[in-house]
Design a protein around this motif. Structure first.
Motif, PDB file in Angstrom:
ATOM      1  N   SER A 105      22.002 -39.209 -12.645  1.00 46.88           N
ATOM      2  CA  SER A 105      22.381 -38.623 -11.257  1.00 46.88           C
ATOM      3  C   SER A 105      23.851 -38.170 -10.934  1.00 46.88           C
ATOM      4  CB  SER A 105      21.942 -39.677 -10.213  1.00 46.88           C
ATOM      5  OG  SER A 105      22.272 -39.445  -8.898  1.00 46.88           O
ATOM      6  N   SER A 106      24.580 -38.920 -11.263  1.00 50.53           N
ATOM      7  CA  SER A 106      26.111 -38.417 -11.179  1.00 50.53           C
ATOM      8  C   SER A 106      26.245 -37.057 -12.011  1.00 50.53           C
ATOM      9  CB  SER A 106      26.953 -39.471 -11.767  1.00 50.53           C
ATOM     10  OG  SER A 106      28.314 -38.867 -11.773  1.00 50.53           O
ATOM     11  N   PHE A 107      25.574 -37.250 -13.260  1.00 48.72           N
ATOM     12  CA  PHE A 107      25.959 -35.714 -14.175  1.00 48.72           C
ATOM     13  C   PHE A 107      25.169 -34.548 -13.191  1.00 48.72           C
ATOM     14  CE2 PHE A 107      24.439 -33.207 -17.856  1.00 48.72           C
ATOM     15  CZ  PHE A 107      25.847 -33.130 -18.230  1.00 48.72           C
ATOM     16  N   PHE A 108      24.002 -34.859 -12.759  1.00 49.54           N
ATOM     17  CA  PHE A 108      23.381 -33.679 -12.328  1.00 49.54           C
ATOM     18  C   PHE A 108      24.530 -33.391 -11.023  1.00 49.54           C
ATOM     19  CE2 PHE A 108      19.100 -34.463 -14.090  1.00 49.54           C
ATOM     20  CZ  PHE A 108      19.213 -33.728 -14.776  1.00 49.54           C
ATOM     21  N   LEU A 109      24.747 -34.192 -10.281  1.00 51.76           N
ATOM     22  CA  LEU A 109      25.433 -33.933  -8.625  1.00 51.76           C
ATOM     23  C   LEU A 109      26.536 -33.571  -8.994  1.00 51.76           C
ATOM     24  CD1 LEU A 109      24.330 -37.061  -6.927  1.00 51.76           C
ATOM     25  CD2 LEU A 109      23.356 -34.957  -6.663  1.00 51.76           C
ATOM     26  N   HIS A 110      27.409 -34.030 -10.018  1.00 47.18           N
ATOM     27  CA  HIS A 110      29.033 -33.748 -10.116  1.00 47.18           C
ATOM     28  C   HIS A 110      29.349 -32.825 -11.226  1.00 47.18           C
ATOM     29  CE1 HIS A 110      29.432 -37.987  -8.782  1.00 47.18           C
ATOM     30  NE2 HIS A 110      29.913 -37.317  -7.814  1.00 47.18           N
ATOM     31  N   TYR A 111      28.502 -32.374 -12.139  1.00 49.76           N
ATOM     32  CA  TYR A 111      28.600 -31.469 -13.222  1.00 49.76           C
ATOM     33  C   TYR A 111      27.420 -30.306 -13.402  1.00 49.76           C
ATOM     34  CZ  TYR A 111      31.919 -34.829 -14.987  1.00 49.76           C
ATOM     35  OH  TYR A 111      33.148 -35.806 -14.911  1.00 49.76           O
ATOM     36  N   VAL A 112      26.238 -30.495 -13.367  1.00 50.32           N
ATOM     37  CA  VAL A 112      25.342 -29.302 -13.746  1.00 50.32           C
ATOM     38  C   VAL A 112      25.380 -28.577 -12.481  1.00 50.32           C
ATOM     39  CG1 VAL A 112      22.859 -28.995 -14.183  1.00 50.32           C
ATOM     40  CG2 VAL A 112      24.099 -30.866 -15.436  1.00 50.32           C
ATOM     41  N   THR A 113      24.994 -29.115 -11.139  1.00 49.51           N
ATOM     42  CA  THR A 113      24.963 -28.267  -9.982  1.00 49.51           C
ATOM     43  C   THR A 113      26.191 -27.509  -9.678  1.00 49.51           C
ATOM     44  OG1 THR A 113      23.211 -29.850  -9.334  1.00 49.51           O
ATOM     45  CG2 THR A 113      24.446 -28.365  -7.524  1.00 49.51           C
ATOM     46  N   PRO A 114      27.533 -28.268  -9.694  1.00 46.19           N
ATOM     47  CA  PRO A 114      28.595 -27.274  -9.591  1.00 46.19           C
ATOM     48  C   PRO A 114      28.683 -26.032 -10.591  1.00 46.19           C
ATOM     49  CG  PRO A 114      29.371 -29.731  -9.393  1.00 46.19           C
ATOM     50  CD  PRO A 114      27.683 -29.517  -9.993  1.00 46.19           C
ATOM     51  N   VAL A 115      28.370 -26.159 -11.805  1.00 44.14           N
ATOM     52  CA  VAL A 115      28.567 -25.457 -12.903  1.00 44.14           C
ATOM     53  C   VAL A 115      27.455 -24.247 -12.641  1.00 44.14           C
ATOM     54  CG1 VAL A 115      28.142 -24.628 -15.216  1.00 44.14           C
ATOM     55  CG2 VAL A 115      29.542 -26.576 -14.861  1.00 44.14           C
ATOM     56  N   LEU A 116      26.134 -24.684 -12.166  1.00 43.47           N
ATOM     57  CA  LEU A 116      25.172 -23.428 -11.793  1.00 43.47           C
ATOM     58  C   LEU A 116      25.680 -22.905 -10.653  1.00 43.47           C
ATOM     59  CD1 LEU A 116      22.056 -25.634 -12.585  1.00 43.47           C
ATOM     60  CD2 LEU A 116      22.798 -23.763 -14.073  1.00 43.47           C
ATOM     61  N   VAL A 117      26.068 -23.311  -9.728  1.00 45.61           N
ATOM     62  CA  VAL A 117      26.419 -22.823  -8.482  1.00 45.61           C
ATOM     63  C   VAL A 117      27.751 -21.995  -8.480  1.00 45.61           C
ATOM     64  CG1 VAL A 117      27.438 -23.197  -6.016  1.00 45.61           C
ATOM     65  CG2 VAL A 117      25.538 -24.572  -6.823  1.00 45.61           C
ATOM     66  N   VAL A 118      28.543 -22.051  -9.453  1.00 45.23           N
ATOM     67  CA  VAL A 118      29.958 -21.212  -9.592  1.00 45.23           C
ATOM     68  C   VAL A 118      29.279 -20.018 -10.488  1.00 45.23           C
ATOM     69  CG1 VAL A 118      31.888 -21.022 -11.051  1.00 45.23           C
ATOM     70  CG2 VAL A 118      31.721 -22.931  -9.603  1.00 45.23           C
ATOM     71  N   GLY A 119      28.211 -20.205 -11.488  1.00 48.13           N
ATOM     72  CA  GLY A 119      27.651 -19.189 -12.167  1.00 48.13           C
ATOM     73  C   GLY A 119      27.096 -18.316 -11.192  1.00 48.13           C
ATOM     74  N   ASP A 120      26.451 -18.748 -10.230  1.00 46.39           N
ATOM     75  CA  ASP A 120      25.738 -18.046  -9.288  1.00 46.39           C
ATOM     76  C   ASP A 120      26.689 -17.141  -8.547  1.00 46.39           C
ATOM     77  OD1 ASP A 120      22.875 -17.825  -7.340  1.00 46.39           O
ATOM     78  OD2 ASP A 120      24.574 -18.022  -6.003  1.00 46.39           O
ATOM     79  N   TRP A 121      27.674 -17.886  -7.962  1.00 44.33           N
ATOM     80  CA  TRP A 121      28.670 -16.960  -7.197  1.00 44.33           C
ATOM     81  C   TRP A 121      29.271 -16.121  -7.863  1.00 44.33           C
ATOM     82  CZ3 TRP A 121      29.681 -16.900  -2.102  1.00 44.33           C
ATOM     83  CH2 TRP A 121      31.114 -16.271  -1.807  1.00 44.33           C
ATOM     84  N   LEU A 122      29.501 -16.145  -9.380  1.00 42.85           N
ATOM     85  CA  LEU A 122      30.345 -15.307  -9.997  1.00 42.85           C
ATOM     86  C   LEU A 122      29.404 -14.296 -10.558  1.00 42.85           C
ATOM     87  CD1 LEU A 122      33.035 -14.782 -11.474  1.00 42.85           C
ATOM     88  CD2 LEU A 122      32.333 -16.277 -13.313  1.00 42.85           C
ATOM     89  N   PHE A 123      28.240 -14.201 -10.635  1.00 38.84           N
ATOM     90  CA  PHE A 123      27.499 -13.255 -11.459  1.00 38.84           C
ATOM     91  C   PHE A 123      26.301 -12.494 -10.529  1.00 38.84           C
ATOM     92  CE2 PHE A 123      29.001 -15.711 -15.096  1.00 38.84           C
ATOM     93  CZ  PHE A 123      29.844 -14.672 -15.767  1.00 38.84           C
ATOM     94  N   LEU A 124      25.928 -13.326  -9.502  1.00 37.42           N
ATOM     95  CA  LEU A 124      24.882 -12.922  -8.808  1.00 37.42           C
ATOM     96  C   LEU A 124      24.920 -12.404  -7.609  1.00 37.42           C
ATOM     97  CD1 LEU A 124      22.146 -15.782  -9.701  1.00 37.42           C
ATOM     98  CD2 LEU A 124      22.716 -13.589 -10.940  1.00 37.42           C
TER      99      LEU A 124
END
Length: 232
Positions: A105-124
Motif C-alpha cells: 500500500s505504501s509503495f503504491f501511495l508513495h512511489y508508484v502513483t507519484p512517478v506515474l503522475v509526474v510522467g503524466d504531467w511531463l509528457f501528456l
C-alpha cells in the motif's frame, strides 16, 4: 482512431489502478495527507478517463486541478521518502513479513502513483496549462491541512491521532517549533510548485522537439523520394 487506442488513456488508467490499490490495501486513517492526496489523484484521474472516453480526446480536463493534484502527490512522495523514511529503500519490505500488504500500500501511495503522475504531467496533454498565479491556490490545501490539524488538536484533545506527522506535534518543542517547521515546508512547497510548473514548460519543449524531429525526417524522406523519382 479512438482514444481507447491511445497510450494517454492507458497511462491514466494505470494511475487510477495504482492510487486505488494503495487506498484499498491501506489500513491508515484519512487524516494522513498521503491518503488525502491520493484520494484527490484518484478522483481527478477517474474523471479524466471518463472525460477522455466521452469526448474522444487525449487532453485531460481541468488542467489547473491536474497541476494541483500533481503538486500534492509529489509532496506526498518526497516528504515520505526523505523526512519519514530517511531515504530507506522501500523494496525489501514488499517481499516478506507480516506487514507485507501495508508495505505494498505504501509503495503504491508513495512511489508508484507519484512517478506515474509526474510522467503524466511531463509528457501528456494538455501542455502549458499551468500559470504562476495558480501556485498560491495550489498551496492553500497543504497549508490548510496543517492549520486544520493544529486547530483540531486544540479543539478536540481526545481526537485519535491528533498529530499524524511528527513535524506537526508541538509536545516536544512547542508551537514555535511547529511554526518553524511549517514555514520551512512552505518554502520547500513553493519550490516544488515552481518545479511542477517548470516541468509543464519542459514537457512542451520535449514533445515539440520530438515533433519537429519527426517532421524533419518526413520532409527528408519525401525529398529523397522526389529526387529518386526525378532521377528515374
Amino acid at each position: 482512431m479512438t482514444v481507447r487506442t491511445k497510450p494517454a488513456l492507458w497511462w491514466r488508467l494505470a494511475i487510477v489502478l495504482s492510487a486505488g490499490l494503495g487506498l484499498v490495501l491501506s489500513n491508515s486513517s484519512l487524516v494522513y495527507f498521503t491518503l488525502e492526496s491520493n484520494v484527490i489523484v484518484l478522483g481527478y484521474f477517474i474523471g479524466a478517463v471518463y472525460w477522455m472516453v466521452k469526448r474522444n480526446t487525449v487532453d485531460a480536463p481541468a488542467p489547473r486541478l491536474r497541476g494541483a493534484a500533481t503538486l500534492y502527490i509529489v509532496i506526498t512522495g518526497l516528504v515520505s521518502h526523505i523526512l519519514l523514511q530517511h531515504g530507506e529503500n522501500p523494496l525489501p519490505g514488499l517481499m516478506s513479513g507480516p506487514e507485507r500488504l501495508q508495505h505494498w500500500s505504501s509503495f503504491f501511495l508513495h512511489y508508484v502513483t507519484p512517478v506515474l503522475v509526474v510522467g503524466d504531467w511531463l509528457f501528456l496533454k494538455p501542455r502549458n496549462a499551468s500559470r504562476w498565479k495558480d501556485l498560491p491556490l495550489w498551496l492553500s490545501f497543504p497549508l490548510g491541512y496543517a492549520l486544520v490539524t493544529e486547530a483540531r488538536a486544540i479543539l478536540f484533545p481526545s481526537f485519535p491521532l491528533k498529530y499524524p506527522y511528527f513535524f506537526l506535534d508541538p509536545n516536544p518543542e512547542g508551537y514555535g517549533w511547529v511554526a518553524g517547521q511549517i514555514a520551512q515546508l512552505t518554502v520547500e512547497f513553493v519550490v516544488l510548485g515552481a518545479v511542477v510548473i517548470g516541468l509543464d514548460r519542459l514537457g512542451t519543449k520535449l514533445v515539440g522537439g520530438r515533433r519537429r524531429a519527426a517532421g524533419a525526417e518526413t520532409a527528408a524522406a519525401d525529398a529523397s523520394a522526389a529526387g529518386t523519382a526525378a532521377g528515374g
